[in-house]
Design a protein around this motif. Structure first.
Motif, PDB file in Angstrom:
ATOM      1  N   SER A  40      20.500   3.230   9.060  1.00 29.42           N
ATOM      2  CA  SER A  40      19.405   2.785   9.911  1.00 29.42           C
ATOM      3  C   SER A  40      18.115   3.505   9.509  1.00 29.42           C
ATOM      4  O   SER A  40      18.121   4.717   9.290  1.00 29.42           O
ATOM      5  CB  SER A  40      19.732   3.074  11.375  1.00 29.42           C
ATOM      6  OG  SER A  40      18.708   2.601  12.231  1.00 29.42           O
ATOM      7  N   ASN A  41      17.022   2.751   9.395  1.00 28.29           N
ATOM      8  CA  ASN A  41      15.719   3.296   8.983  1.00 28.29           C
ATOM      9  C   ASN A  41      15.788   4.003   7.632  1.00 28.29           C
ATOM     10  O   ASN A  41      15.169   5.043   7.420  1.00 28.29           O
ATOM     11  CB  ASN A  41      15.165   4.266  10.040  1.00 28.29           C
ATOM     12  CG  ASN A  41      14.644   3.537  11.272  1.00 28.29           C
ATOM     13  OD1 ASN A  41      14.074   2.459  11.162  1.00 28.29           O
ATOM     14  ND2 ASN A  41      14.839   4.117  12.435  1.00 28.29           N
ATOM     15  N   CYS A  42      16.516   3.408   6.703  1.00 25.14           N
ATOM     16  CA  CYS A  42      16.809   4.098   5.441  1.00 25.14           C
ATOM     17  C   CYS A  42      15.638   4.101   4.463  1.00 25.14           C
ATOM     18  O   CYS A  42      15.302   5.127   3.896  1.00 25.14           O
ATOM     19  CB  CYS A  42      18.020   3.471   4.789  1.00 25.14           C
ATOM     20  SG  CYS A  42      18.663   4.432   3.403  1.00 25.14           S
ATOM     21  N   PHE A  43      15.029   2.930   4.266  1.00 24.95           N
ATOM     22  CA  PHE A  43      13.918   2.828   3.300  1.00 24.95           C
ATOM     23  C   PHE A  43      12.643   2.454   4.043  1.00 24.95           C
ATOM     24  O   PHE A  43      12.665   1.691   5.008  1.00 24.95           O
ATOM     25  CB  PHE A  43      14.234   1.795   2.220  1.00 24.95           C
ATOM     26  CG  PHE A  43      15.229   2.295   1.217  1.00 24.95           C
ATOM     27  CD1 PHE A  43      14.818   2.952   0.072  1.00 24.95           C
ATOM     28  CD2 PHE A  43      16.593   2.131   1.427  1.00 24.95           C
ATOM     29  CE1 PHE A  43      15.741   3.429  -0.856  1.00 24.95           C
ATOM     30  CE2 PHE A  43      17.523   2.606   0.514  1.00 24.95           C
ATOM     31  CZ  PHE A  43      17.098   3.257  -0.641  1.00 24.95           C
ATOM     32  N   ILE A  44      11.531   2.973   3.555  1.00 22.86           N
ATOM     33  CA  ILE A  44      10.245   2.818   4.234  1.00 22.86           C
ATOM     34  C   ILE A  44       9.210   2.298   3.247  1.00 22.86           C
ATOM     35  O   ILE A  44       9.233   2.650   2.059  1.00 22.86           O
ATOM     36  CB  ILE A  44       9.828   4.161   4.870  1.00 22.86           C
ATOM     37  CG1 ILE A  44       8.709   3.974   5.888  1.00 22.86           C
ATOM     38  CG2 ILE A  44       9.450   5.192   3.824  1.00 22.86           C
ATOM     39  CD1 ILE A  44       8.508   5.193   6.782  1.00 22.86           C
TER      40      ILE A  44
ATOM     41  N   SER B 113       0.835  -1.213   0.000  1.00 21.25           N
ATOM     42  CA  SER B 113       0.000   0.000   0.000  1.00 21.25           C
ATOM     43  C   SER B 113       0.858   1.247   0.000  1.00 21.25           C
ATOM     44  O   SER B 113       0.435   2.307  -0.477  1.00 21.25           O
ATOM     45  CB  SER B 113      -0.918   0.001   1.223  1.00 21.25           C
ATOM     46  OG  SER B 113      -0.162   0.015   2.428  1.00 21.25           O
ATOM     47  N   ILE B 114       2.069   1.145   0.545  1.00 21.65           N
ATOM     48  CA  ILE B 114       3.049   2.235   0.506  1.00 21.65           C
ATOM     49  C   ILE B 114       4.297   1.684  -0.172  1.00 21.65           C
ATOM     50  O   ILE B 114       4.982   0.827   0.385  1.00 21.65           O
ATOM     51  CB  ILE B 114       3.393   2.744   1.916  1.00 21.65           C
ATOM     52  CG1 ILE B 114       2.143   3.298   2.607  1.00 21.65           C
ATOM     53  CG2 ILE B 114       4.490   3.816   1.856  1.00 21.65           C
ATOM     54  CD1 ILE B 114       2.369   3.701   4.061  1.00 21.65           C
ATOM     55  N   PRO B 115       4.586   2.102  -1.393  1.00 23.85           N
ATOM     56  CA  PRO B 115       5.738   1.546  -2.112  1.00 23.85           C
ATOM     57  C   PRO B 115       7.053   1.921  -1.449  1.00 23.85           C
ATOM     58  O   PRO B 115       7.134   2.865  -0.657  1.00 23.85           O
ATOM     59  CB  PRO B 115       5.614   2.183  -3.503  1.00 23.85           C
ATOM     60  CG  PRO B 115       4.827   3.435  -3.283  1.00 23.85           C
ATOM     61  CD  PRO B 115       3.870   3.136  -2.165  1.00 23.85           C
ATOM     62  N   ILE B 116       8.082   1.171  -1.765  1.00 20.81           N
ATOM     63  CA  ILE B 116       9.409   1.418  -1.194  1.00 20.81           C
ATOM     64  C   ILE B 116       9.867   2.818  -1.560  1.00 20.81           C
ATOM     65  O   ILE B 116       9.841   3.225  -2.724  1.00 20.81           O
ATOM     66  CB  ILE B 116      10.414   0.378  -1.715  1.00 20.81           C
ATOM     67  CG1 ILE B 116      10.002  -1.033  -1.267  1.00 20.81           C
ATOM     68  CG2 ILE B 116      11.816   0.700  -1.227  1.00 20.81           C
ATOM     69  CD1 ILE B 116      10.777  -2.144  -1.945  1.00 20.81           C
ATOM     70  N   GLN B 117      10.296   3.573  -0.552  1.00 18.85           N
ATOM     71  CA  GLN B 117      10.755   4.941  -0.762  1.00 18.85           C
ATOM     72  C   GLN B 117      11.788   5.301   0.298  1.00 18.85           C
ATOM     73  O   GLN B 117      11.904   4.636   1.330  1.00 18.85           O
ATOM     74  CB  GLN B 117       9.576   5.909  -0.695  1.00 18.85           C
ATOM     75  CG  GLN B 117       8.780   5.833   0.596  1.00 18.85           C
ATOM     76  CD  GLN B 117       7.423   6.519   0.487  1.00 18.85           C
ATOM     77  OE1 GLN B 117       7.288   7.694   0.800  1.00 18.85           O
ATOM     78  NE2 GLN B 117       6.408   5.755   0.045  1.00 18.85           N
ATOM     79  N   VAL B 118      12.529   6.358   0.037  1.00 18.41           N
ATOM     80  CA  VAL B 118      13.556   6.810   0.979  1.00 18.41           C
ATOM     81  C   VAL B 118      12.885   7.466   2.178  1.00 18.41           C
ATOM     82  O   VAL B 118      11.971   8.285   2.028  1.00 18.41           O
ATOM     83  CB  VAL B 118      14.519   7.807   0.300  1.00 18.41           C
ATOM     84  CG1 VAL B 118      15.519   8.367   1.313  1.00 18.41           C
ATOM     85  CG2 VAL B 118      15.257   7.127  -0.854  1.00 18.41           C
ATOM     86  N   ASN B 119      13.336   7.102   3.363  1.00 21.39           N
ATOM     87  CA  ASN B 119      12.865   7.741   4.590  1.00 21.39           C
ATOM     88  C   ASN B 119      13.658   9.033   4.797  1.00 21.39           C
ATOM     89  O   ASN B 119      14.869   8.983   4.998  1.00 21.39           O
ATOM     90  CB  ASN B 119      13.061   6.793   5.776  1.00 21.39           C
ATOM     91  CG  ASN B 119      12.669   7.426   7.105  1.00 21.39           C
ATOM     92  OD1 ASN B 119      12.010   8.466   7.149  1.00 21.39           O
ATOM     93  ND2 ASN B 119      13.080   6.788   8.194  1.00 21.39           N
TER      94      ASN B 119
END
Length: 371
Positions: free
Chosen positions: A364-368, A339-345
């Motif tokens: 750490s916590n790089c992609f969301i 529902s939320i595609p891979i993207q940069v945090n």
């Protein structure tokens, strides 16, 4: 880092691999022979790795004056430890587990460390109420630092990436459902905590970020020590600075913006799918930072449970490849695309992770991404 073909034979050259794949540059080898041996395994992922490596400059594009200096390091000391030592916080208080020389397993049985301070002067940390109520969408570290009146040489983002990532997940959740994230009660289930269990005090910053929300976060995971199973704590102050005369030391801090604002945390030892019956309330949102879904089969029953509950879940991971593999696992369980595609945090930790298995950019916590 080890040779990607290690284990194929007993002739692996000791030490850090000297060769890289000439196409993607993400995989290391100890010799040309081992590179050839590994090609049948690597050829499928090579083009994908090449695309991911091209995003290295984007990921390192951060506003902090210290983010490039730290790459210099000191001989015999990790780059991360070298930086922490240069600012006087190496192995201290909340910063302890940011040191490469300190392991999570050796530290988690200690207390919640809600009384630990920043070990930094007031000018470098958010130790008290913000000057102004947050009035706009936060989309970057620049936005946050400007709102909190912090200089870009302040290292607090190294710890604040935990609560800021939670805040960003709440923003994504609210935008997906066209609801406000600014008022009411919010119940979050936070899966797989490790080092943040010794940095829980920094979650108090969520009081400033979500000032009108009664926030309840329940942490679930085998990393929670058995002795702390069921432990509940309330955070109604900010992490203090090192200045003895700062107003953050006062027991009567002015709370003109966050009257009675409290963040409540609760810890659960065990996997989420085993502990869900002990939930205090049904969550509105599940968050799993640095999840590593593809690396741990124990995630599959938890993903199945979340899908059956119909609760939105947002995950992060260290590198894009881990996120890609996680997405494939999630879709195989749910039968639906993300529902939320891979993207940069935008609120990833600003120091690169060291000693990784690949040369892929890793924070750490790089992609969301979310289901």
């Amino acid at each position: 880092m080890e040779c990607a073909a290690k284990g194929r034979d007993n002739n692996c050259v000791p030490g850090t691999p000297k060769r890289r794949c000439g196409n993607c540059g993400a995989v290391g080898y100890c010799s040309l022979n081992h590179q050839k041996l590994h090609w049948n395994d690597h050829k499928e992922e090579c083009a994908r790795f090449e695309q991911q490596m091209q995003r290295a400059d984007l990921l390192s594009n951060l506003p902090f004056s210290f983010s490039k200096v730290t790459y210099q390091g000191c001989e015999g000391q990790s780059l991360r430890c070298s930086f922490l030592a240069s600012i006087g916080v190496h192995l201290k208080a909340l910063w302890k587990l940011e040191c490469s020389c300190c392991t999570v397993a050796d530290s988690l049985d200690s207390n919640s460390r809600l009384n630990d301070g920043w070990e930094l002067p007031c000018s470098l940390c958010p130790c008290s109420e913000p000057t102004n109520r947050l009035a706009t969408y936060l989309g970057s570290w620049e936005d946050y630092y400007q709102w909190r009146c912090l200089p870009f040489n302040s290292p607090v983002a190294l710890l604040l990436h935990w609560p800021l990532t939670v805040f960003y997940c709440v923003q994504l959740y609210a935008s997906q459902r066209s609801v406000s994230s600014a008022v009411g009660k919010l119940y979050i289930h936070y899966l797989g905590p490790e080092k943040e269990l010794l940095q829980l005090a920094v979650f108090g910053e969520l009081r400033a970020l979500l000032p009108c929300v009664q926030l309840n976060i329940e942490f679930f995971g085998p990393g929670v020590p058995q002795a702390r199973d069921g432990e509940t704590m309330k955070i109604d102050t900010y992490v203090q600075c090192s200045d003895g005369s700062c107003s953050c030391k006062s027991s009567c801090q002015e709370r003109s913006i966050h009257t009675n604002s409290v963040v409540t945390l609760k810890l659960h030892n065990g996997f989420y799918h085993d502990k869900f019956r002990y939930m205090d309330a049904r969550p509105q949102l599940v968050i799993a930072p640095n999840a590593g879904i593809a690396a741990y089969p124990s995630w599959l029953p938890s993903i199945k449970l979340i899908n059956e509950m119909g609760v939105p879940a947002i995950f992060t991971d260290f590198c894009e490849e881990a996120a890609f593999l996680a997405a494939r696992c999630i879709c195989s369980v749910t039968g639906h695309p993300l529902s939320i595609p891979i993207q940069v945090n935008p609120f990833r930790q600003p120091l690169v992770m060291e000693d990784q298995a690949l040369y892929l950019p890793c924070y750490s916590n790089c992609f969301i991404f979310g289901m």
